[in-house]
Design a protein around this motif. Structure first.
Motif, PDB file in Angstrom:
ATOM      1  N   UNK A 117      32.986  38.559 -21.889  1.00 45.47           N
ATOM      2  CA  UNK A 117      32.065  38.637 -23.016  1.00 45.47           C
ATOM      3  C   UNK A 117      30.766  39.342 -22.671  1.00 45.47           C
ATOM      4  N   UNK A 118      29.640  38.715 -23.039  1.00 46.12           N
ATOM      5  CA  UNK A 118      28.325  39.309 -22.815  1.00 46.12           C
ATOM      6  C   UNK A 118      28.039  39.522 -21.331  1.00 46.12           C
ATOM      7  N   UNK A 119      28.529  38.606 -20.497  1.00 44.03           N
ATOM      8  CA  UNK A 119      28.293  38.739 -19.056  1.00 44.03           C
ATOM      9  C   UNK A 119      28.961  39.999 -18.520  1.00 44.03           C
ATOM     10  N   UNK A 120      30.172  40.303 -18.985  1.00 44.91           N
ATOM     11  CA  UNK A 120      30.872  41.510 -18.548  1.00 44.91           C
ATOM     12  C   UNK A 120      30.133  42.764 -19.012  1.00 44.91           C
ATOM     13  N   UNK A 121      29.663  42.743 -20.255  1.00 39.95           N
ATOM     14  CA  UNK A 121      28.923  43.873 -20.801  1.00 39.95           C
ATOM     15  C   UNK A 121      27.614  44.084 -20.038  1.00 39.95           C
ATOM     16  N   UNK A 122      26.911  42.990 -19.764  1.00 40.41           N
ATOM     17  CA  UNK A 122      25.665  43.058 -19.019  1.00 40.41           C
ATOM     18  C   UNK A 122      25.912  43.609 -17.613  1.00 40.41           C
ATOM     19  N   UNK A 123      26.995  43.180 -16.977  1.00 40.58           N
ATOM     20  CA  UNK A 123      27.338  43.672 -15.646  1.00 40.58           C
ATOM     21  C   UNK A 123      27.635  45.177 -15.686  1.00 40.58           C
ATOM     22  N   UNK A 124      28.323  45.627 -16.736  1.00 45.89           N
ATOM     23  CA  UNK A 124      28.604  47.053 -16.896  1.00 45.89           C
ATOM     24  C   UNK A 124      27.312  47.855 -17.002  1.00 45.89           C
TER      25      UNK A 124
END
Length: 194
Positions: A132-139
């Motif tokens: 979710x948001x954590x994956x997007x933020x990591x990207x």
């Protein structure tokens, strides 16, 4: 009872101070070796403060000493050489050919290998896949970290000027004009003070 230790040095001595009140001779054990110091203060029947250190440089155990005062125990280690110590403990101890870090521990029987614990935590963090948001933020963090100066500048400018609604990596496009706010579909942009 909060027992702690500190140390300081002169050209000839290292003084290790264990702050413990009303220690008696039967409660205290001190062993001084050329490269190690072991001190144990028995607090009560069930607990004990233990200091077990591998020293950074050699000391002279025959001329080193300790004394018990009202509020502390002072251990005076005589330096083997006049070397200035960066720290009390050795950073690494060589066992065979492999360097191994040594940590003070109050647990005598089963000391914890903190390097192994750290490696396991790092491995778990790397294996963990964010969602979710954590994956997007990591990207976005990866794009920012791996990007050129122009890419970073474009990301910062577009995000700040748009109030967090636009994120661009193209400096040629973003650098020329002010970035307009583009709220998500079905939303309306309002300034907080309106």
């Amino acid at each position: 009872m909060g027992i702690r230790h500190e140390w300081f040095q002169t050209d000839q001595y290292i003084t290790v101070t264990i702050f413990a009140k009303a220690v008696t001779e039967p409660q205290l054990q001190v062993k001084i070796g050329e490269r190690n110091l072991a001190a144990s203060v028995k607090i009560d029947e069930h607990s004990e403060y233990t200091l077990d250190l591998i020293l950074q440089h050699p000391v002279n155990p025959d001329t080193s000493s300790y004394k018990i005062l009202k509020t502390k125990v002072e251990i005076r280690l005589v330096k083997a050489t006049g070397t200035r110590w960066d720290s009390l403990e050795a950073k690494e101890e060589t066992v065979g050919d492999a360097p191994q870090r040594v940590y003070p521990s109050s647990h005598k029987r089963n000391p914890v290998d903190w390097d192994k614990v750290e490696a396991e935590v790092v491995k778990q963090d790397e294996e963990e896949k964010p969602e979710g948001d954590a994956a997007l933020n990591q990207l976005f963090q990866k794009i920012y970290a791996d990007g050129s100066d122009d890419t970073r500048r474009a990301m910062i400018k577009s995000f700040q000027e748009s109030g967090g609604t636009v994120l661009s990596t193209n400096w040629n496009e973003i650098g020329e004009k002010e970035v307009d706010v583009k709220p998500p579909d079905g939303m309306e942009y309002k300034k907080w003070n309106d």
